[in-house]
Scaffold this motif. Structure first.
Motif, PDB file in Angstrom:
ATOM      1  N   PHE A  75       0.766  -1.246  -0.172  1.00  0.00           N
ATOM      2  CA  PHE A  75      -0.088   0.095  -0.023  1.00  0.00           C
ATOM      3  C   PHE A  75       0.829   1.351   0.001  1.00  0.00           C
ATOM      4  O   PHE A  75       2.080   1.365   0.430  1.00  0.00           O
ATOM      5  CB  PHE A  75      -0.741   0.033   1.322  1.00  0.00           C
ATOM      6  CG  PHE A  75      -1.616  -1.144   1.637  1.00  0.00           C
ATOM      7  CD1 PHE A  75      -1.355  -2.239   2.059  1.00  0.00           C
ATOM      8  CD2 PHE A  75      -3.051  -1.077   1.241  1.00  0.00           C
ATOM      9  CE1 PHE A  75      -2.096  -3.325   2.272  1.00  0.00           C
ATOM     10  CE2 PHE A  75      -3.966  -2.125   1.423  1.00  0.00           C
ATOM     11  CZ  PHE A  75      -3.424  -3.421   1.759  1.00  0.00           C
ATOM     12  N   PHE A  94       3.392   7.324   3.064  1.00  0.00           N
ATOM     13  CA  PHE A  94       3.943   6.037   3.661  1.00  0.00           C
ATOM     14  C   PHE A  94       3.652   4.729   2.759  1.00  0.00           C
ATOM     15  O   PHE A  94       2.557   4.450   2.302  1.00  0.00           O
ATOM     16  CB  PHE A  94       3.000   5.955   4.749  1.00  0.00           C
ATOM     17  CG  PHE A  94       3.248   6.964   5.944  1.00  0.00           C
ATOM     18  CD1 PHE A  94       2.577   8.108   6.011  1.00  0.00           C
ATOM     19  CD2 PHE A  94       4.137   6.582   7.035  1.00  0.00           C
ATOM     20  CE1 PHE A  94       2.925   9.055   7.145  1.00  0.00           C
ATOM     21  CE2 PHE A  94       4.476   7.646   7.955  1.00  0.00           C
ATOM     22  CZ  PHE A  94       3.865   8.700   8.298  1.00  0.00           C
ATOM     23  N   LEU A 117       0.013  -7.881   6.224  1.00  0.00           N
ATOM     24  CA  LEU A 117       0.332  -9.123   6.623  1.00  0.00           C
ATOM     25  C   LEU A 117      -0.887  -9.859   7.143  1.00  0.00           C
ATOM     26  O   LEU A 117      -1.712  -9.300   7.916  1.00  0.00           O
ATOM     27  CB  LEU A 117       1.497  -9.492   7.616  1.00  0.00           C
ATOM     28  CG  LEU A 117       2.748  -8.842   7.060  1.00  0.00           C
ATOM     29  CD1 LEU A 117       3.585  -8.561   8.099  1.00  0.00           C
ATOM     30  CD2 LEU A 117       3.064  -9.917   5.999  1.00  0.00           C
ATOM     31  N   GLY A 173      -5.355  -8.842  10.997  1.00  0.00           N
ATOM     32  CA  GLY A 173      -4.296  -8.386   9.977  1.00  0.00           C
ATOM     33  C   GLY A 173      -3.635  -7.196  10.550  1.00  0.00           C
ATOM     34  O   GLY A 173      -4.395  -6.508  11.378  1.00  0.00           O
ATOM     35  N   LYS A 174      -2.682  -6.865  10.002  1.00  0.00           N
ATOM     36  CA  LYS A 174      -2.001  -5.683  10.287  1.00  0.00           C
ATOM     37  C   LYS A 174      -1.402  -4.920   9.055  1.00  0.00           C
ATOM     38  O   LYS A 174      -0.648  -5.627   8.340  1.00  0.00           O
ATOM     39  CB  LYS A 174      -1.212  -5.674  11.551  1.00  0.00           C
ATOM     40  CG  LYS A 174       0.200  -6.664  11.282  1.00  0.00           C
ATOM     41  CD  LYS A 174       0.871  -6.868  12.545  1.00  0.00           C
ATOM     42  CE  LYS A 174       1.983  -7.775  12.228  1.00  0.00           C
ATOM     43  NZ  LYS A 174       2.848  -7.884  13.591  1.00  0.00           N
ATOM     44  N   LEU A 175      -1.177  -3.668   9.064  1.00  0.00           N
ATOM     45  CA  LEU A 175      -0.253  -2.896   8.418  1.00  0.00           C
ATOM     46  C   LEU A 175       0.930  -2.607   8.937  1.00  0.00           C
ATOM     47  O   LEU A 175       1.241  -2.020  10.170  1.00  0.00           O
ATOM     48  CB  LEU A 175      -0.708  -1.711   7.887  1.00  0.00           C
ATOM     49  CG  LEU A 175      -1.911  -2.095   6.782  1.00  0.00           C
ATOM     50  CD1 LEU A 175      -2.423  -0.705   6.370  1.00  0.00           C
ATOM     51  CD2 LEU A 175      -1.643  -2.795   5.569  1.00  0.00           C
ATOM     52  N   ILE A 176       2.198  -2.987   8.283  1.00  0.00           N
ATOM     53  CA  ILE A 176       3.678  -2.238   8.886  1.00  0.00           C
ATOM     54  C   ILE A 176       3.952  -1.223   7.866  1.00  0.00           C
ATOM     55  O   ILE A 176       4.077  -1.240   6.808  1.00  0.00           O
ATOM     56  CB  ILE A 176       4.405  -3.462   8.806  1.00  0.00           C
ATOM     57  CG1 ILE A 176       4.178  -4.638   9.811  1.00  0.00           C
ATOM     58  CG2 ILE A 176       6.224  -2.845   9.227  1.00  0.00           C
ATOM     59  CD1 ILE A 176       5.098  -5.600   9.793  1.00  0.00           C
ATOM     60  N   PHE A 177       4.175  -0.168   8.493  1.00  0.00           N
ATOM     61  CA  PHE A 177       4.498   1.192   7.890  1.00  0.00           C
ATOM     62  C   PHE A 177       6.081   1.477   7.724  1.00  0.00           C
ATOM     63  O   PHE A 177       6.610   1.058   8.752  1.00  0.00           O
ATOM     64  CB  PHE A 177       3.769   2.290   8.442  1.00  0.00           C
ATOM     65  CG  PHE A 177       2.134   2.439   8.313  1.00  0.00           C
ATOM     66  CD1 PHE A 177       1.568   1.680   9.020  1.00  0.00           C
ATOM     67  CD2 PHE A 177       1.684   2.821   7.220  1.00  0.00           C
ATOM     68  CE1 PHE A 177       0.026   1.688   8.838  1.00  0.00           C
ATOM     69  CE2 PHE A 177       0.516   3.144   6.854  1.00  0.00           C
ATOM     70  CZ  PHE A 177      -0.438   2.183   7.673  1.00  0.00           C
TER      71      PHE A 177
END
Lengths: 115, 114
Positions: free
Chosen positions: A34, A89, A94, A101-105
């Motif tokens: 993203f 960003f 994942l 679920g989570k976003l890693i920035f």
């Protein structure tokens, strides 16, 4: 571990210049990728996404291609405007074993466009 | 306007105190995420809830806790506050729990611990 690395800012461009913001990632499995944008005083907004290798996400003149071979997702725009000034960003999404679920920035790249 | 509402916008408190941050997700969204944004750590994922249940956990300290209520709003509780907890706390929501669903962010709560 899973991580996202972006080019450091701030990036300063003149209006109508070409923009590239580099993003590379490290991840296990098959993440989604993203780009989010944050304007001053606001929360993040989704700019574009790609869910599998070779997908191209595009929105508002911005585009990025999911390159699995180089683990990259570079953001490009052919002609930037003053209104594009913001923090960008890169993020990877994942899945979690417990079905969350989570976003890693990444750390964010500040873009400043001068008239 | 993302449709995600966070209150309060600003919070100033002293070390050792406890605060509660509130988030109302976008209408129809079942997942709520909490993130901490600071200059040195960037955006750190704290925790995710889906339809009232915890689904994913990140770098959330034991002094912090969260929950999602039956009406789907969520609260993040921060206790025994330290100077290093000063940050911008974002809530985000998504329609489901899938990892590739777009997140919709609120405008954040800025916490200052003095």
């Amino acid at each position: 571990g899973n991580s996202v690395t972006q080019m450091e800012g701030p990036v300063t461009l003149s209006e109508e210049a070409f923009l590239t913001i580099n993003c590379t990632y490290t991840a296990t499995g098959y993440p989604s990728l993203f780009w989010y944008v944050q304007y001053p005083g606001e929360g993040l907004q989704l700019l574009l996404k790609a869910t599998k290798a070779d997908d191209k996400g595009s929105n508002k003149g911005f585009e990025a291609t999911y390159r699995k071979e180089t683990t990259s997702f570079h953001l490009e725009k052919g002609s930037v405007q003053v209104s594009d000034s913001a923090v960008y960003f890169c993020a990877l999404g994942l899945s979690e074993s417990n079905q969350g679920g989570k976003l890693i920035f990444g750390q964010g790249t500040e873009l400043s466009v001068k008239p | 306007d993302s449709g995600v509402t966070q209150t309060p916008k600003h919070l100033i408190t002293a070390t050792g105190q406890r605060v509660t941050l509130r988030c109302s997700p976008r209408s129809g969204d079942l997942s709520v995420y909490w993130y901490q944004q600071s200059l040195d750590q960037g955006l750190q994922f704290l925790i995710q809830y889906y339809n009232g249940e915890e689904r994913a956990k990140g770098n959330i300290l034991e002094r912090f806790s969260a929950q999602q209520f039956p009406d789907l709003h969520s609260e993040l509780n921060l206790s025994s506050l330290e100077l290093g907890d000063s940050a911008l706390y974002f809530c985000a929501s998504s329609v489901d729990r899938a990892y590739n669903s777009p997140l919709h962010f609120g405008n954040g709560t800025r916490l200052t611990v003095t």
